[in-house]
Design an enzyme around this catalytic site. Structure first.
Site, PDB file in Angstrom:
ATOM      1  N   LYS A 186       0.939  -1.351  -0.289  1.00 54.01           N
ATOM      2  CA  LYS A 186       0.169   0.017  -0.121  1.00 54.01           C
ATOM      3  C   LYS A 186       0.826   1.326  -0.035  1.00 54.01           C
ATOM      4  O   LYS A 186       2.244   1.064   0.164  1.00 54.01           O
ATOM      5  CB  LYS A 186      -1.010   0.093   1.184  1.00 54.01           C
ATOM      6  CG  LYS A 186      -1.737  -1.360   1.529  1.00 54.01           C
ATOM      7  CD  LYS A 186      -2.751  -1.361   0.167  1.00 54.01           C
ATOM      8  CE  LYS A 186      -3.427  -2.815   0.133  1.00 54.01           C
ATOM      9  NZ  LYS A 186      -4.292  -3.407   0.993  1.00 54.01           N
TER      10      LYS A 186
HETATM   11  C1  LIG Z   1      -5.037  -4.696   1.554  1.00 55.13           C
HETATM   12  C2  LIG Z   1      -6.432  -4.447   1.960  1.00 55.13           C
HETATM   13  C3  LIG Z   1      -7.062  -5.018   2.983  1.00 55.13           C
HETATM   14  C4  LIG Z   1      -6.449  -5.504   4.227  1.00 55.13           C
HETATM   15  O1  LIG Z   1      -5.379  -4.956   4.549  1.00 55.13           O
HETATM   16  P1  LIG Z   1      -4.226  -5.869   5.490  1.00 55.13           P
HETATM   17  O2  LIG Z   1      -3.319  -4.828   6.132  1.00 55.13           O
HETATM   18  O3  LIG Z   1      -3.593  -6.589   4.499  1.00 55.13           O
HETATM   19  O4  LIG Z   1      -5.009  -6.705   6.297  1.00 55.13           O
HETATM   20  C5  LIG Z   1      -8.591  -4.684   3.151  1.00 55.13           C
HETATM   21  N1  LIG Z   1      -9.011  -4.109   2.063  1.00 55.13           N
HETATM   22  C6  LIG Z   1      -8.692  -3.800   0.910  1.00 55.13           C
HETATM   23  C7  LIG Z   1      -9.232  -3.229  -0.294  1.00 55.13           C
HETATM   24  C8  LIG Z   1      -7.364  -4.076   0.659  1.00 55.13           C
HETATM   25  O5  LIG Z   1      -6.716  -3.266  -0.325  1.00 55.13           O
END
Ligand SMILES: *Cc1c(COP(=O)(O)O)cnc(C)c1O
Length: 390
Positions: A186
């Site tokens: 991210k």
């Molecule tokens: C990455 C993501 C998550 C989950 O995040 P984590 O930190 O990996 O648990 C949830 N929703 C969306 C849309 C994501 O891209």
């Protein structure tokens, strides 16, 4: 000969010496967890997202679980989620005994379709979850009209969209609750990490208890008061984020505007190259947004190709381009088919889009030359499989 000699990943974190210094300083301090860096990160994040409150948690999935708890979602409730998302958006409703109801998306943006959301509202609906797919903020005006009319909560799974805006307002301030992930793929990385933003101060308090076992005071508050006494008032979890991760988050947050700008430059380079190609199309970007480009997604025009998405994926991997697919529509996963009797036909637009999508490499540290190598490989593979040349 492959276009690149080494694999270009689809995502990668940016960590500099200042970030490393922030972490090592915290490792030398008195507090590794429940210390002062948590509140400091929350304050900086709330300010960045133009929100009253930010609550730090251990990852994006626990952020969703905590936000849904904060919104009062519980057994018997229905939560409308897009089919075109990561499974965690739906899973978090299941953790609380609620039922996810899948809504379809707009075929040009792949964002949740407010018209289909309206069709899926029932007496049991408690909340609608908007996923800012690829980093583009959803149509919040249309979604808010639906949630207002039916008196339900609007939650943003904004895990893709940190740094974006909608009608000039920052992502994080657009719904009753917004959630973020700090996974290295991210925009902002803390290893694992997450955040919930809201303007509801009372709910923020409940969410802070929820991340700390449902206990009313934390370790540092008791140490400062010289008291051992604590009570558990609700069933919570240990969803805390450590101080050294928060220190990394504080340091990373300062760079988000520059990183977002860089992602937008790369997206423009891709857009310009792919505008001229018949075999694939970029997603449509709505005029009232600033897109955060967590992902750059292309939709293949299968009518103009002699191969399917998987063959093109394999060909691009052979060129050392780290393409990916986001996402298998959640209602098609075996768990949801088995447990909630979902399956093909529920969300036909998402199902058709799934057959044609590819996510291309996109991260702030990518160079123009990296971007051009993706374009070159894409042109090579698509022209090889073009039906028009046959
Ligand atoms: C990455 C993501 C998550 C989950 O995040 P984590 O930190 O990996 O648990 C949830 N929703 C969306 C849309 C994501 O891209």
């Amino acid at each position: 000969m492959p276009t690149r000699s080494q694999l270009l990943p689809y995502a990668r974190q940016s960590v500099d010496e200042e970030d490393i210094q922030a972490v090592t300083d915290t490792l030398r301090s008195d507090w590794l967890t429940t210390g002062p860096k948590v509140g400091e990160f929350e304050k900086a994040f709330a300010s960045f997202t133009q929100s009253q409150e930010a609550v730090a948690v251990s990852n994006g999935t626990t952020a969703l679980h905590t936000a849904y708890f904060g919104a009062g979602i519980g057994p018997g409730d229905e939560v409308i989620v897009p089919a075109m998302t990561f499974a965690a958006t739906a899973n978090a409703a299941v953790y609380l005994g609620a039922t996810p109801v899948f809504a379809d998306c707009d075929p040009a943006t792949l964002l949740i379709d407010p018209g289909d959301v309206e069709k899926k509202v029932t007496e049991k609906t408690k909340a609608v979850v908007a996923v800012d797919y690829a980093g583009q903020p959803c149509d919040y005006a249309a979604l808010r009209a639906v949630t207002k009319k039916h008196d339900v909560m609007l939650i943003a799974d904004a895990c893709h969209a940190l740094g974006g805006t909608y009608k000039g307002n920052r992502v994080g301030s657009l719904a009753d609750f917004s959630t973020f992930s700090f996974h290295p793929a991210k925009t902002l990385a803390t290893g694992e990490g997450g955040m919930i933003t809201t303007n509801d101060t009372e709910a923020a308090g409940r969410m802070r208890h929820f991340r700390n076992h449902g206990i009313t005071t934390d370790h540092r508050e008791r140490q400062e008061k010289g008291s051992w006494f604590y009570e558990m008032t609700t069933l919570g979890n240990n969803y805390r984020l450590t101080d050294f991760q928060c220190a990394l988050g504080i340091s990373q947050l300062k760079k988000v505007p520059v990183w977002t700008k860089r992602r937008q430059e790369l997206a423009k380079r891709y857009d310009e190259a792919f505008a001229a190609i018949e075999e694939a199309a970029s997603l449509r970007v709505r005029p009232d947004v600033s897109h955060a480009y967590h992902l750059y997604v292309l939709q293949l025009n299968l009518e103009h190709l002699t191969a399917d998405r998987n063959s093109i994926y394999q060909a691009l991997r052979a060129e050392n381009i780290g393409v990916n697919v986001h996402y298998i529509p959640v209602h098609l996963h075996p768990y949801y088919r088995k447990t909630f009797r979902t399956g093909p036909g529920r969300c036909p637009v998402s199902e058709a889009a799934f057959e044609r999508i590819l996510s291309l490499p996109m991260f702030a540290a990518m160079t123009d030359a990296d971007c051009d190598s993706v374009i070159q490989a894409m042109q090579k593979v698509l022209s090889y499989y073009s039906a028009d040349h046959a």
